[in-house]
Scaffold this motif. Structure first.
Motif, PDB file in Angstrom:
ATOM      1  N   SER A   1      42.008  31.595  56.036  1.00 42.25           N
ATOM      2  CA  SER A   1      42.881  31.929  54.910  1.00 42.25           C
ATOM      3  C   SER A   1      42.551  33.331  54.415  1.00 42.25           C
ATOM      4  N   ASN A   2      43.586  34.069  54.060  1.00 43.31           N
ATOM      5  CA  ASN A   2      43.430  35.407  53.476  1.00 43.31           C
ATOM      6  C   ASN A   2      42.818  36.428  54.430  1.00 43.31           C
ATOM      7  N   TYR A   3      42.804  36.165  55.738  1.00 42.32           N
ATOM      8  CA  TYR A   3      42.302  37.139  56.712  1.00 42.32           C
ATOM      9  C   TYR A   3      43.399  38.165  57.013  1.00 42.32           C
ATOM     10  N   LYS A   4      43.013  39.440  57.123  1.00 42.99           N
ATOM     11  CA  LYS A   4      43.961  40.503  57.473  1.00 42.99           C
ATOM     12  C   LYS A   4      44.362  40.376  58.944  1.00 42.99           C
ATOM     13  N   PRO A   5      45.413  41.112  59.362  1.00 45.09           N
ATOM     14  CA  PRO A   5      45.875  40.975  60.749  1.00 45.09           C
ATOM     15  C   PRO A   5      44.776  41.185  61.790  1.00 45.09           C
ATOM     16  N   GLU A   6      43.993  42.267  61.655  1.00 50.73           N
ATOM     17  CA  GLU A   6      42.982  42.543  62.689  1.00 50.73           C
ATOM     18  C   GLU A   6      41.857  41.502  62.639  1.00 50.73           C
ATOM     19  N   GLN A   7      41.512  41.052  61.453  1.00 55.94           N
ATOM     20  CA  GLN A   7      40.483  40.000  61.318  1.00 55.94           C
ATOM     21  C   GLN A   7      40.985  38.700  61.934  1.00 55.94           C
TER      22      GLN A   7
ATOM     23  N   LEU B   1      50.697  40.718  59.869  1.00 55.82           N
ATOM     24  CA  LEU B   1      50.069  39.394  60.027  1.00 55.82           C
ATOM     25  C   LEU B   1      50.971  38.418  60.797  1.00 55.82           C
ATOM     26  N   LEU B   2      52.254  38.370  60.409  1.00 56.88           N
ATOM     27  CA  LEU B   2      53.142  37.398  61.071  1.00 56.88           C
ATOM     28  C   LEU B   2      53.263  37.699  62.573  1.00 56.88           C
ATOM     29  N   ASP B   3      53.210  38.979  62.930  1.00 62.42           N
ATOM     30  CA  ASP B   3      53.265  39.343  64.363  1.00 62.42           C
ATOM     31  C   ASP B   3      52.037  38.816  65.094  1.00 62.42           C
ATOM     32  N   VAL B   4      50.878  38.963  64.466  1.00 61.52           N
ATOM     33  CA  VAL B   4      49.640  38.465  65.091  1.00 61.52           C
ATOM     34  C   VAL B   4      49.709  36.945  65.249  1.00 61.52           C
ATOM     35  N   LEU B   5      50.181  36.271  64.215  1.00 61.28           N
ATOM     36  CA  LEU B   5      50.241  34.803  64.266  1.00 61.28           C
ATOM     37  C   LEU B   5      51.176  34.346  65.384  1.00 61.28           C
ATOM     38  N   GLU B   6      52.296  35.031  65.514  1.00 66.20           N
ATOM     39  CA  GLU B   6      53.254  34.666  66.561  1.00 66.20           C
ATOM     40  C   GLU B   6      52.625  34.865  67.940  1.00 66.20           C
TER      41      GLU B   6
END
Ligand SMILES: NC(=O)c1ccc[n+]([C@@H]2O[C@H](COP(=O)([O-])OP(=O)(O)OC[C@H]3O[C@@H](n4cnc5c(N)ncnc54)[C@H](OP(=O)(O)O)[C@@H]3O)[C@@H](O)[C@H]2O)c1
Length: 340
Positions: free
Chosen positions: A177-183, A216-221
């Motif tokens: 939770s609350n992690y940035k995209p690179e994290q 973030l949403l790009d990383v999650l996808e």
């Protein structure tokens, strides 16, 4: 919570048709389905709140097909009391339905004094999970989260604690939770290598806070991680409740609320009033439109709402009756959100 017995003698029987209307979305590339609306217990379930109301909200949620309840070690106040109170509700009403529930908890924020009571060490995360299980009266939770990224603890160590929780059978899935995209990308890589893929990310996301759109949403996808968005109503700002002032029983008026009076500014009110007009034309309340707006992106698995009253919960779940937006509506919303 003053009256902790809930004192209703009649045994709770969940609605038989509870799974007929709710929409369930797959969480990333996992097999797990989560309800499009999930219920969080950050506010309204502490010892400062009314147990009976909390119990009624949880029961109604389950009746409406909400299978996912979100907690954290520190929810209350005092910290830990939301888990304890939810544990009581589970025992009184939902014990027989444990396999129909997805219960999550988290560790990351301050829970006890000394060097081991917060952040992201194995020591803290695993001790905290044991404490949470005791308060909840459970053998396992479904999702265990690292509540926030810890700059001083190696990410390998934090992720290994999540993996241990899963391997020990104390959690079924791991989340962050609350992690940035690179994290997030790094955490996902480590967890995959450990053989416990990251199920879900829990970021804040609403019309008023759109940071997840910046990568973030790009990383999650890409990683196949689900997304559960917290405070989709901006803690109540994205409803019509503050249009004419600050109601006495609202979060902004309560001393224990995280939403502060100062956040209900004239500029916010102006935007909310304009958004409210669009919602009306759609035949929805603003709360419903705000939830539908978050769910418009297919990468969002579920909106994680809070509710202080059963009526709010019912209204919010009914957002699912109209989730589609015309381009013109989206453009008008965009213009309002970008106005100063
Ligand atoms: N991971 C994290 O760091 C983190 C941080 C924060 C939250 N969370 C999670 O996200 C959950 C939800 O957060 P949140 O409570 O801020 O979500 P929210 O849905 O943005 O706000 C909920 C509040 O808005 C008001 N409300 C809800 N529906 C309404 C309606 N239909 N009409 C009028 N007012 C309405 C109620 O406040 P009133 O008291 O004013 O009635 C309610 O308690 C938390 O419980 C927690 O599980 C996670």
């Amino acid at each position: 919570m003053g009256n902790t017995s809930g004192s209703s003698k009649v045994k709770y029987k969940p609605a038989e048709k509870r799974y007929q209307k709710m929409k369930y979305n797959r969480c990333g590339r996992s097999g797990l389905l989560l309800p499009a609306v999930s219920l969080g217990l950050w506010h309204n379930f502490g010892n400062v709140d009314d147990f009976k109301t909390g119990r009624a909200i949880v029961r109604r949620a389950f009746d409406l097909g909400i299978t996912h309840f979100d907690l954290a070690n520190n929810y209350g106040p005092p910290p830990g009391s939301a888990e304890k109170n939810f544990g009581k509700i589970l025992k009184q009403d939902l014990k027989a339905y444990r396999d129909e529930l997805i219960i999550s908890t988290k560790a990351g924020y301050l829970m006890w004094p000394g060097p081991y009571g917060e952040w992201g060490t194995r020591k803290y995360l695993l001790a905290s999970l044991d404490q949470s299980l005791k308060r909840l009266g459970l053998d396992y939770v479904d999702i265990f989260y690292s509540h926030r990224f810890d700059l001083k603890t190696p990410l390998d160590e934090t992720m290994s604690a999540l993996e241990s929780a899963v391997k020990q059978g104390k959690a079924i899935y791991a989340g962050i939770s609350n992690y940035k995209p690179e994290q997030t990308a790094e955490a996902a890589k480590i967890l995959r290598q450990l053989g416990t893929p990251c199920l879900i990310h829990q970021p804040r996301y609403s019309m008023f806070d759109r940071w997840v759109e910046g990568g973030l949403l790009d990383v999650l996808e890409k990683e196949g991680i689900g997304c559960i968005c917290f405070s989709p109503l901006a803690q109540g700002l994205l409803t019509d409740k503050y249009l004419k002032g600050i109601p006495k029983d609202s979060r902004a008026a309560k001393p224990t609320g995280f939403l502060k009076r100062e956040q209900v500014t004239e500029a916010v009110r102006k935007k909310v009033a304009a958004l409210n007009e669009i919602a009306k034309k759609r035949g929805q309340s603003l709360a419903q439109m705000a939830l539908a707006w978050v769910l418009r992106d297919k990468r969002i698995t579920t909106v994680l709402i809070g509710a202080s009253k059963v009526k709010q919960l019912e209204q919010n779940v009914a957002a699912l009756d109209n989730l589609s937006f015309a381009d013109e509506e989206l453009n008008r919303i965009e213009t309002i959100l970008k106005s100063s």
